[in-house]
Design a protein around this motif. Sequence first.
Motif, PDB file in Angstrom:
ATOM      1  N   SER B  73      39.556  41.952  36.707  1.00 40.68           N
ATOM      2  CA  SER B  73      40.970  41.584  36.679  1.00 40.68           C
ATOM      3  C   SER B  73      41.609  42.355  35.543  1.00 40.68           C
ATOM      4  CB  SER B  73      41.105  40.071  36.461  1.00 40.68           C
ATOM      5  OG  SER B  73      42.451  39.686  36.462  1.00 40.68           O
ATOM      6  N   VAL B  74      42.287  43.439  35.872  1.00 42.12           N
ATOM      7  CA  VAL B  74      42.793  44.360  34.865  1.00 42.12           C
ATOM      8  C   VAL B  74      44.289  44.148  34.651  1.00 42.12           C
ATOM      9  CG1 VAL B  74      43.029  46.767  34.216  1.00 42.12           C
ATOM     10  CG2 VAL B  74      41.054  46.023  35.569  1.00 42.12           C
ATOM     11  N   PRO B  75      44.700  43.834  33.404  1.00 43.88           N
ATOM     12  CA  PRO B  75      46.142  43.679  33.161  1.00 43.88           C
ATOM     13  C   PRO B  75      46.824  45.044  33.141  1.00 43.88           C
ATOM     14  CG  PRO B  75      44.919  43.411  31.123  1.00 43.88           C
ATOM     15  CD  PRO B  75      43.904  43.592  32.207  1.00 43.88           C
ATOM     16  N   LEU B  76      48.050  45.067  33.627  1.00 40.26           N
ATOM     17  CA  LEU B  76      48.781  46.339  33.668  1.00 40.26           C
ATOM     18  C   LEU B  76      49.526  46.611  32.372  1.00 40.26           C
ATOM     19  CD1 LEU B  76      50.126  46.292  37.333  1.00 40.26           C
ATOM     20  CD2 LEU B  76      48.072  47.378  36.402  1.00 40.26           C
ATOM     21  N   ALA B  77      49.595  45.597  31.498  1.00 38.99           N
ATOM     22  CA  ALA B  77      50.260  45.782  30.211  1.00 38.99           C
ATOM     23  C   ALA B  77      49.673  44.795  29.221  1.00 38.99           C
ATOM     24  CB  ALA B  77      51.768  45.563  30.338  1.00 38.99           C
ATOM     25  N   LEU B  78      49.825  45.069  27.941  1.00 40.32           N
ATOM     26  CA  LEU B  78      49.347  44.147  26.914  1.00 40.32           C
ATOM     27  C   LEU B  78      50.448  43.144  26.589  1.00 40.32           C
ATOM     28  CD1 LEU B  78      47.272  46.201  24.302  1.00 40.32           C
ATOM     29  CD2 LEU B  78      46.509  44.355  25.784  1.00 40.32           C
ATOM     30  N   ALA B  79      50.729  42.296  27.529  1.00 46.87           N
ATOM     31  CA  ALA B  79      51.750  41.271  27.349  1.00 46.87           C
ATOM     32  C   ALA B  79      51.154  39.943  27.794  1.00 46.87           C
ATOM     33  CB  ALA B  79      52.994  41.597  28.180  1.00 46.87           C
ATOM     34  N   PRO B  80      51.651  38.838  27.224  1.00 47.54           N
ATOM     35  CA  PRO B  80      51.044  37.535  27.548  1.00 47.54           C
ATOM     36  C   PRO B  80      50.982  37.232  29.036  1.00 47.54           C
ATOM     37  CG  PRO B  80      52.475  37.313  25.660  1.00 47.54           C
ATOM     38  CD  PRO B  80      52.664  38.717  26.178  1.00 47.54           C
ATOM     39  N   ARG B  81      51.961  37.611  29.809  1.00 50.02           N
ATOM     40  CA  ARG B  81      51.928  37.291  31.248  1.00 50.02           C
ATOM     41  C   ARG B  81      52.012  38.561  32.063  1.00 50.02           C
ATOM     42  NH1 ARG B  81      55.466  31.708  31.974  1.00 50.02           N
ATOM     43  NH2 ARG B  81      54.350  30.508  30.402  1.00 50.02           N
ATOM     44  N   ALA B  82      51.267  39.548  31.643  1.00 49.52           N
ATOM     45  CA  ALA B  82      51.295  40.825  32.357  1.00 49.52           C
ATOM     46  C   ALA B  82      50.700  40.666  33.742  1.00 49.52           C
ATOM     47  CB  ALA B  82      50.487  41.860  31.570  1.00 49.52           C
ATOM     48  N   THR B  83      51.218  41.456  34.677  1.00 45.57           N
ATOM     49  CA  THR B  83      50.660  41.465  36.021  1.00 45.57           C
ATOM     50  C   THR B  83      49.238  42.003  35.964  1.00 45.57           C
ATOM     51  OG1 THR B  83      52.859  41.876  36.899  1.00 45.57           O
ATOM     52  CG2 THR B  83      51.017  42.353  38.350  1.00 45.57           C
ATOM     53  N   ARG B  84      48.384  41.421  36.768  1.00 45.03           N
ATOM     54  CA  ARG B  84      46.983  41.845  36.781  1.00 45.03           C
ATOM     55  C   ARG B  84      46.617  42.324  38.187  1.00 45.03           C
ATOM     56  NH1 ARG B  84      44.828  39.148  32.212  1.00 45.03           N
ATOM     57  NH2 ARG B  84      42.711  39.629  32.814  1.00 45.03           N
ATOM     58  N   LEU B  85      45.818  43.361  38.216  1.00 45.05           N
ATOM     59  CA  LEU B  85      45.238  43.817  39.482  1.00 45.05           C
ATOM     60  C   LEU B  85      43.791  43.370  39.496  1.00 45.05           C
ATOM     61  CD1 LEU B  85      46.615  47.454  39.867  1.00 45.05           C
ATOM     62  CD2 LEU B  85      47.386  45.370  41.005  1.00 45.05           C
ATOM     63  N   ALA B  86      43.367  42.755  40.592  1.00 47.84           N
ATOM     64  CA  ALA B  86      42.031  42.173  40.597  1.00 47.84           C
ATOM     65  C   ALA B  86      41.286  42.501  41.881  1.00 47.84           C
ATOM     66  CB  ALA B  86      42.128  40.656  40.433  1.00 47.84           C
ATOM     67  N   ALA B  87      39.982  42.467  41.761  1.00 45.55           N
ATOM     68  CA  ALA B  87      39.111  42.641  42.928  1.00 45.55           C
ATOM     69  C   ALA B  87      37.819  41.884  42.668  1.00 45.55           C
ATOM     70  CB  ALA B  87      38.821  44.122  43.170  1.00 45.55           C
ATOM     71  N   GLY B  88      37.186  41.446  43.730  1.00 45.30           N
ATOM     72  CA  GLY B  88      35.955  40.700  43.549  1.00 45.30           C
ATOM     73  C   GLY B  88      35.055  40.795  44.762  1.00 45.30           C
ATOM     74  N   ARG B  89      33.767  40.622  44.510  1.00 44.33           N
ATOM     75  CA  ARG B  89      32.814  40.601  45.608  1.00 44.33           C
ATOM     76  C   ARG B  89      31.512  39.967  45.131  1.00 44.33           C
ATOM     77  NH1 ARG B  89      30.291  46.155  47.366  1.00 44.33           N
ATOM     78  NH2 ARG B  89      28.904  44.635  48.304  1.00 44.33           N
ATOM     79  N   GLY B  90      30.617  39.720  46.066  1.00 44.70           N
ATOM     80  CA  GLY B  90      29.301  39.204  45.713  1.00 44.70           C
ATOM     81  C   GLY B  90      28.917  38.003  46.549  1.00 44.70           C
ATOM     82  N   LEU B  91      27.630  37.922  46.829  1.00 49.32           N
ATOM     83  CA  LEU B  91      27.099  36.773  47.558  1.00 49.32           C
ATOM     84  C   LEU B  91      26.647  35.759  46.522  1.00 49.32           C
ATOM     85  CD1 LEU B  91      24.988  38.618  50.283  1.00 49.32           C
ATOM     86  CD2 LEU B  91      27.256  37.592  50.510  1.00 49.32           C
ATOM     87  N   GLY B  92      27.498  34.774  46.266  1.00 46.76           N
ATOM     88  CA  GLY B  92      27.192  33.806  45.220  1.00 46.76           C
ATOM     89  C   GLY B  92      27.077  32.396  45.714  1.00 46.76           C
ATOM     90  N   GLY B  93      26.539  32.212  46.897  1.00 45.56           N
ATOM     91  CA  GLY B  93      26.455  30.875  47.469  1.00 45.56           C
ATOM     92  C   GLY B  93      25.065  30.281  47.388  1.00 45.56           C
ATOM     93  N   TYR B  94      24.934  29.098  47.947  1.00 45.97           N
ATOM     94  CA  TYR B  94      23.653  28.387  47.930  1.00 45.97           C
ATOM     95  C   TYR B  94      22.570  29.146  48.705  1.00 45.97           C
ATOM     96  CZ  TYR B  94      25.790  24.069  46.126  1.00 45.97           C
ATOM     97  OH  TYR B  94      26.421  23.130  45.346  1.00 45.97           O
ATOM     98  N   GLU B  95      22.965  29.750  49.839  1.00 45.11           N
ATOM     99  CA  GLU B  95      21.986  30.417  50.689  1.00 45.11           C
ATOM    100  C   GLU B  95      21.267  31.526  49.928  1.00 45.11           C
ATOM    101  OE1 GLU B  95      20.865  29.820  53.619  1.00 45.11           O
ATOM    102  OE2 GLU B  95      19.692  31.656  53.823  1.00 45.11           O
ATOM    103  N   LYS B  96      22.042  32.332  49.215  1.00 49.77           N
ATOM    104  CA  LYS B  96      21.456  33.447  48.454  1.00 49.77           C
ATOM    105  C   LYS B  96      20.598  32.921  47.313  1.00 49.77           C
ATOM    106  CE  LYS B  96      21.242  37.861  47.180  1.00 49.77           C
ATOM    107  NZ  LYS B  96      22.128  38.359  46.124  1.00 49.77           N
ATOM    108  N   ALA B  97      21.039  31.829  46.684  1.00 50.05           N
ATOM    109  CA  ALA B  97      20.268  31.266  45.559  1.00 50.05           C
ATOM    110  C   ALA B  97      18.925  30.723  46.050  1.00 50.05           C
ATOM    111  CB  ALA B  97      21.074  30.159  44.874  1.00 50.05           C
ATOM    112  N   ILE B  98      18.936  30.021  47.176  1.00 50.37           N
ATOM    113  CA  ILE B  98      17.682  29.501  47.715  1.00 50.37           C
ATOM    114  C   ILE B  98      16.809  30.655  48.208  1.00 50.37           C
ATOM    115  CG2 ILE B  98      16.661  28.022  49.484  1.00 50.37           C
ATOM    116  CD1 ILE B  98      18.040  26.494  47.266  1.00 50.37           C
ATOM    117  N   ALA B  99      17.435  31.665  48.802  1.00 52.26           N
ATOM    118  CA  ALA B  99      16.657  32.833  49.243  1.00 52.26           C
ATOM    119  C   ALA B  99      16.025  33.537  48.051  1.00 52.26           C
ATOM    120  CB  ALA B  99      17.572  33.800  50.007  1.00 52.26           C
ATOM    121  N   ASP B 100      16.718  33.532  46.933  1.00 50.17           N
ATOM    122  CA  ASP B 100      16.177  34.135  45.708  1.00 50.17           C
ATOM    123  C   ASP B 100      14.930  33.390  45.251  1.00 50.17           C
ATOM    124  OD1 ASP B 100      17.155  34.347  42.256  1.00 50.17           O
ATOM    125  OD2 ASP B 100      16.191  35.864  43.481  1.00 50.17           O
ATOM    126  N   ILE B 101      14.963  32.069  45.395  1.00 51.43           N
ATOM    127  CA  ILE B 101      13.774  31.273  45.037  1.00 51.43           C
ATOM    128  C   ILE B 101      12.607  31.639  45.939  1.00 51.43           C
ATOM    129  CG2 ILE B 101      12.802  28.945  45.068  1.00 51.43           C
ATOM    130  CD1 ILE B 101      15.473  27.876  44.116  1.00 51.43           C
TER     131      ILE B 101
END
Lengths: 115, 140
Positions: B73-101
Amino acid sequence: METMRSIFLCLLAASSLGGCLYANVRAPRAYRSATPADVKSDPSDPLVAGESCSRVVLYLVAWGDAGYAAATKAALASAPEGVLYDVRVDQKVNSYVLGLYAKTCTIVSARVAKR
Amino acid sequence: MIALWLALALQASAQTDGATWEAKPGMLRLGGMVLFFGGEGPLSYQLPAAGSAPAGAKPVGEVFGSSCQYGLSVPLALAPRATRLAAGRGLGGYEKAIADIHSKHPGLKGVYDVKVDTRHLSVLGIYRKQCVEVTARGFQ
């Protein structure tokens, strides 16, 4: 005065970046604890307690492990192979000076069954 | 102030007002203008209790598995309420955690006495990682 101004500007800049310089905390999410009917319980089973805590300082840095795993591990320190049952979980929060320092703890109280 | 809120809100959100099989979304929160998000998070899981291991099961001790969602989540300016551009991904659910076990313990038949924690990592509010961590006892 210049030093204080620089520190203030740094904190302001940091707060503009989401308001948190660094956070690495664990929080409890779910725990299906056992009841006396789920284990081989005995009236002489010992009562144990454990806690796990996370902290936040100056509203900027948060760290710690306040999760269930750490709290139950602390409770089972004297009997690692035992199983907790009749588990009560509480949350304790200590906050000082308008929250400049705050500590949040997960406290687990339970009895220990051999299996 | 947000860090204090974060610490307390994380604790508050973890209160299981309902049963563990009831839906409780755990998606990574980014804020700002999300350009892309392709992630998976925990929703519900009927956690096996301590007495649910079948008779004759051989305990293998404590097992641990985790799965994570990642975000920027990258802010576009150094201001308290600057607009942010964000991106996200990843398998972070229960299924993947149990599969990891199961990937760490081949031959494992199941788990019981399950504890689920959420780990939040945030660096300057720019890089964020949220992990579901499952600690349990396994049996074969």
